[in-house]
Write a protein that holds these residues in place. Structure first.
Motif, PDB file in Angstrom:
ATOM      1  N   LEU A   9       0.839  -1.199   0.000  1.00  0.00           N
ATOM      2  CA  LEU A   9       0.000   0.000   0.000  1.00  0.00           C
ATOM      3  C   LEU A   9       0.872   1.246   0.000  1.00  0.00           C
ATOM      4  N   SER A  10       1.934   1.226   0.769  1.00  0.00           N
ATOM      5  CA  SER A  10       2.856   2.353   0.804  1.00  0.00           C
ATOM      6  C   SER A  10       3.451   2.598  -0.580  1.00  0.00           C
ATOM      7  N   VAL A  11       3.750   1.534  -1.310  1.00  0.00           N
ATOM      8  CA  VAL A  11       4.294   1.665  -2.663  1.00  0.00           C
ATOM      9  C   VAL A  11       3.259   2.258  -3.604  1.00  0.00           C
ATOM     10  N   VAL A  12       2.060   1.677  -3.648  1.00  0.00           N
ATOM     11  CA  VAL A  12       1.073   2.112  -4.649  1.00  0.00           C
ATOM     12  C   VAL A  12       0.533   3.510  -4.377  1.00  0.00           C
ATOM     13  N   ARG A  13       0.628   3.973  -3.141  1.00  0.00           N
ATOM     14  CA  ARG A  13       0.220   5.366  -2.843  1.00  0.00           C
ATOM     15  C   ARG A  13       1.053   6.375  -3.629  1.00  0.00           C
ATOM     16  N   ASN A  14       2.246   5.980  -4.040  1.00  0.00           N
ATOM     17  CA  ASN A  14       3.092   6.864  -4.840  1.00  0.00           C
ATOM     18  C   ASN A  14       2.566   7.055  -6.260  1.00  0.00           C
ATOM     19  N   LYS A  20     -10.259  12.520  -7.142  1.00  0.00           N
ATOM     20  CA  LYS A  20     -10.245  12.861  -8.566  1.00  0.00           C
ATOM     21  C   LYS A  20      -9.905  14.334  -8.777  1.00  0.00           C
ATOM     22  N   ASP A  21      -9.120  14.873  -7.888  1.00  0.00           N
ATOM     23  CA  ASP A  21      -8.798  16.302  -7.933  1.00  0.00           C
ATOM     24  C   ASP A  21      -8.120  16.732  -9.234  1.00  0.00           C
ATOM     25  N   PHE A  22      -7.441  15.826  -9.905  1.00  0.00           N
ATOM     26  CA  PHE A  22      -6.740  16.194 -11.131  1.00  0.00           C
ATOM     27  C   PHE A  22      -7.520  15.840 -12.398  1.00  0.00           C
ATOM     28  N   ASN A  23      -8.706  15.266 -12.238  1.00  0.00           N
ATOM     29  CA  ASN A  23      -9.533  14.993 -13.417  1.00  0.00           C
ATOM     30  C   ASN A  23      -9.901  16.318 -14.072  1.00  0.00           C
ATOM     31  N   SER A  29      -1.269  14.800 -12.301  1.00  0.00           N
ATOM     32  CA  SER A  29      -1.015  14.719 -10.860  1.00  0.00           C
ATOM     33  C   SER A  29       0.417  14.270 -10.628  1.00  0.00           C
ATOM     34  N   PRO A  30       0.967  14.546  -9.452  1.00  0.00           N
ATOM     35  CA  PRO A  30       2.314  14.036  -9.135  1.00  0.00           C
ATOM     36  C   PRO A  30       2.366  12.502  -9.210  1.00  0.00           C
ATOM     37  N   GLU A  31       1.277  11.857  -8.826  1.00  0.00           N
ATOM     38  CA  GLU A  31       1.227  10.385  -8.867  1.00  0.00           C
ATOM     39  C   GLU A  31       1.309   9.890 -10.316  1.00  0.00           C
ATOM     40  N   HIS A  32       0.577  10.544 -11.205  1.00  0.00           N
ATOM     41  CA  HIS A  32       0.611  10.143 -12.614  1.00  0.00           C
ATOM     42  C   HIS A  32       1.996  10.391 -13.213  1.00  0.00           C
ATOM     43  N   GLU A  33       2.623  11.467 -12.833  1.00  0.00           N
ATOM     44  CA  GLU A  33       3.986  11.753 -13.305  1.00  0.00           C
ATOM     45  C   GLU A  33       4.947  10.657 -12.856  1.00  0.00           C
ATOM     46  N   ARG A  34       4.821  10.238 -11.589  1.00  0.00           N
ATOM     47  CA  ARG A  34       5.681   9.156 -11.088  1.00  0.00           C
ATOM     48  C   ARG A  34       5.391   7.841 -11.817  1.00  0.00           C
ATOM     49  N   PHE A  35       4.100   7.587 -12.091  1.00  0.00           N
ATOM     50  CA  PHE A  35       3.705   6.373 -12.815  1.00  0.00           C
ATOM     51  C   PHE A  35       4.323   6.359 -14.214  1.00  0.00           C
ATOM     52  N   SER A  36       4.261   7.487 -14.891  1.00  0.00           N
ATOM     53  CA  SER A  36       4.850   7.588 -16.232  1.00  0.00           C
ATOM     54  C   SER A  36       6.356   7.363 -16.196  1.00  0.00           C
ATOM     55  N   LYS A  37       7.024   7.940 -15.208  1.00  0.00           N
ATOM     56  CA  LYS A  37       8.479   7.732 -15.041  1.00  0.00           C
ATOM     57  C   LYS A  37       8.784   6.259 -14.781  1.00  0.00           C
ATOM     58  N   ARG A  38       7.940   5.648 -13.970  1.00  0.00           N
ATOM     59  CA  ARG A  38       8.139   4.228 -13.639  1.00  0.00           C
ATOM     60  C   ARG A  38       8.051   3.385 -14.901  1.00  0.00           C
ATOM     61  N   GLU A 163      -6.184  -9.289  -2.409  1.00  0.00           N
ATOM     62  CA  GLU A 163      -7.569  -8.873  -2.172  1.00  0.00           C
ATOM     63  C   GLU A 163      -7.698  -7.744  -1.155  1.00  0.00           C
ATOM     64  N   THR A 164      -6.592  -7.269  -0.620  1.00  0.00           N
ATOM     65  CA  THR A 164      -6.632  -6.178   0.351  1.00  0.00           C
ATOM     66  C   THR A 164      -7.245  -4.939  -0.287  1.00  0.00           C
ATOM     67  N   ARG A 165      -8.276  -4.423   0.341  1.00  0.00           N
ATOM     68  CA  ARG A 165      -8.942  -3.206  -0.146  1.00  0.00           C
ATOM     69  C   ARG A 165      -8.055  -2.002   0.161  1.00  0.00           C
ATOM     70  N   ILE A 166      -7.994  -1.075  -0.794  1.00  0.00           N
ATOM     71  CA  ILE A 166      -7.158   0.103  -0.616  1.00  0.00           C
ATOM     72  C   ILE A 166      -7.978   1.367  -0.912  1.00  0.00           C
ATOM     73  N   PRO A 167      -7.648   2.487  -0.267  1.00  0.00           N
ATOM     74  CA  PRO A 167      -8.424   3.720  -0.424  1.00  0.00           C
ATOM     75  C   PRO A 167      -7.954   4.584  -1.591  1.00  0.00           C
ATOM     76  N   LEU A 168      -7.689   3.943  -2.734  1.00  0.00           N
ATOM     77  CA  LEU A 168      -7.168   4.653  -3.893  1.00  0.00           C
ATOM     78  C   LEU A 168      -8.032   4.377  -5.115  1.00  0.00           C
ATOM     79  N   ILE A 169      -7.957   5.258  -6.080  1.00  0.00           N
ATOM     80  CA  ILE A 169      -8.686   5.094  -7.330  1.00  0.00           C
ATOM     81  C   ILE A 169      -7.730   4.555  -8.381  1.00  0.00           C
ATOM     82  N   VAL A 170      -8.082   3.420  -8.957  1.00  0.00           N
ATOM     83  CA  VAL A 170      -7.355   2.830 -10.080  1.00  0.00           C
ATOM     84  C   VAL A 170      -8.422   2.644 -11.159  1.00  0.00           C
ATOM     85  N   GLU A 171      -8.575   3.652 -11.993  1.00  0.00           N
ATOM     86  CA  GLU A 171      -9.683   3.693 -12.953  1.00  0.00           C
ATOM     87  C   GLU A 171      -9.881   2.354 -13.638  1.00  0.00           C
ATOM     88  N   PRO A 172     -11.116   1.863 -13.740  1.00  0.00           N
ATOM     89  CA  PRO A 172     -12.342   2.470 -13.248  1.00  0.00           C
ATOM     90  C   PRO A 172     -12.695   2.061 -11.813  1.00  0.00           C
TER      91      PRO A 172
END
Length: 193
Positions: A9-14, A20-23, A29-38, A163-172
């Protein structure tokens, strides 16, 4: 040492947000920028992934193997399909291997598609087997799993952690339905070309 649900969870929060503040904004978003770099970093291993697919193809000569990786997901992904299908088909199966780009974990799952032909054309339903695969898929799954482990040193993500539920949005997917599986691999596992 195996990663815990808290570690993951600590990893995926990055890489994913709880809102949906950046929609509908022009900036990412900073998270999307990190995802693209990854993904930029992960693509440096594409040749290694393709070599694994060739090895799997040699181990499964009665199956076609496809690279179904998409950089909108969090993993390299492949699928095996039976060769020599008689048309028209009533069902097909795919065994899918996923190697996360966010953590050193993988999963293998199956998708069974049943087709029905009507006066409106072909309709289908998909059944996803994330953890308990039918007997006819198990040999393929084992070969894919062993290949990923040998080539990348990744560990299978245990079901209870996936199966651990997480408080994040992974569209959809949105809370409370989002799981670590969605964040580490793919949010719509039934979508197999």
């Amino acid at each position: 040492m195996p990663l815990s649900a808290e570690d993951l969870l600590s990893v995926v929060r990055n890489y994913f947000r709880p809102d949906k503040d950046f929609n509908y904004r022009l900036e990412s978003s900073p998270e999307h920028e990190r995802f693209s770099k990854r993904w930029e970093q992960a693509l440096e291993r594409m040749d290694q992934w393709r070599a694994l697919l060739r090895d799997i193809g040699r181990a499964l000569p009665d199956f076609d193997i496809g690279n179904i990786t998409a950089t909108c997901d969090s993993c390299f992904r492949c699928a095996t399909y039976p060769k020599n299908i008689i048309r028209p088909i009533s069902s097909s199966s795919a065994v899918v291997g996923c190697l996360s780009i966010l953590a050193p974990v993988y999963t293998v799952y199956g998708v069974q598609t049943t087709y029905r032909y009507t006066d409106k054309g072909r309709e289908w339903t998909d059944k996803v087997f994330l953890y308990s695969l039918p007997a006819e898929m198990q040999a393929r799954a084992s070969i894919i799993a062993r290949g990923i482990e040998a080539a990348f040193g990744a560990e299978a993500l245990p079901r209870e952690i996936a199966e651990t539920r997480i408080p994040l949005i992974v569209e959809p997917q949105e809370p409370p339905d989002t799981t670590l599986f969605h964040a580490l691999f793919i949010s719509e596992p039934e979508k197999v070309p």
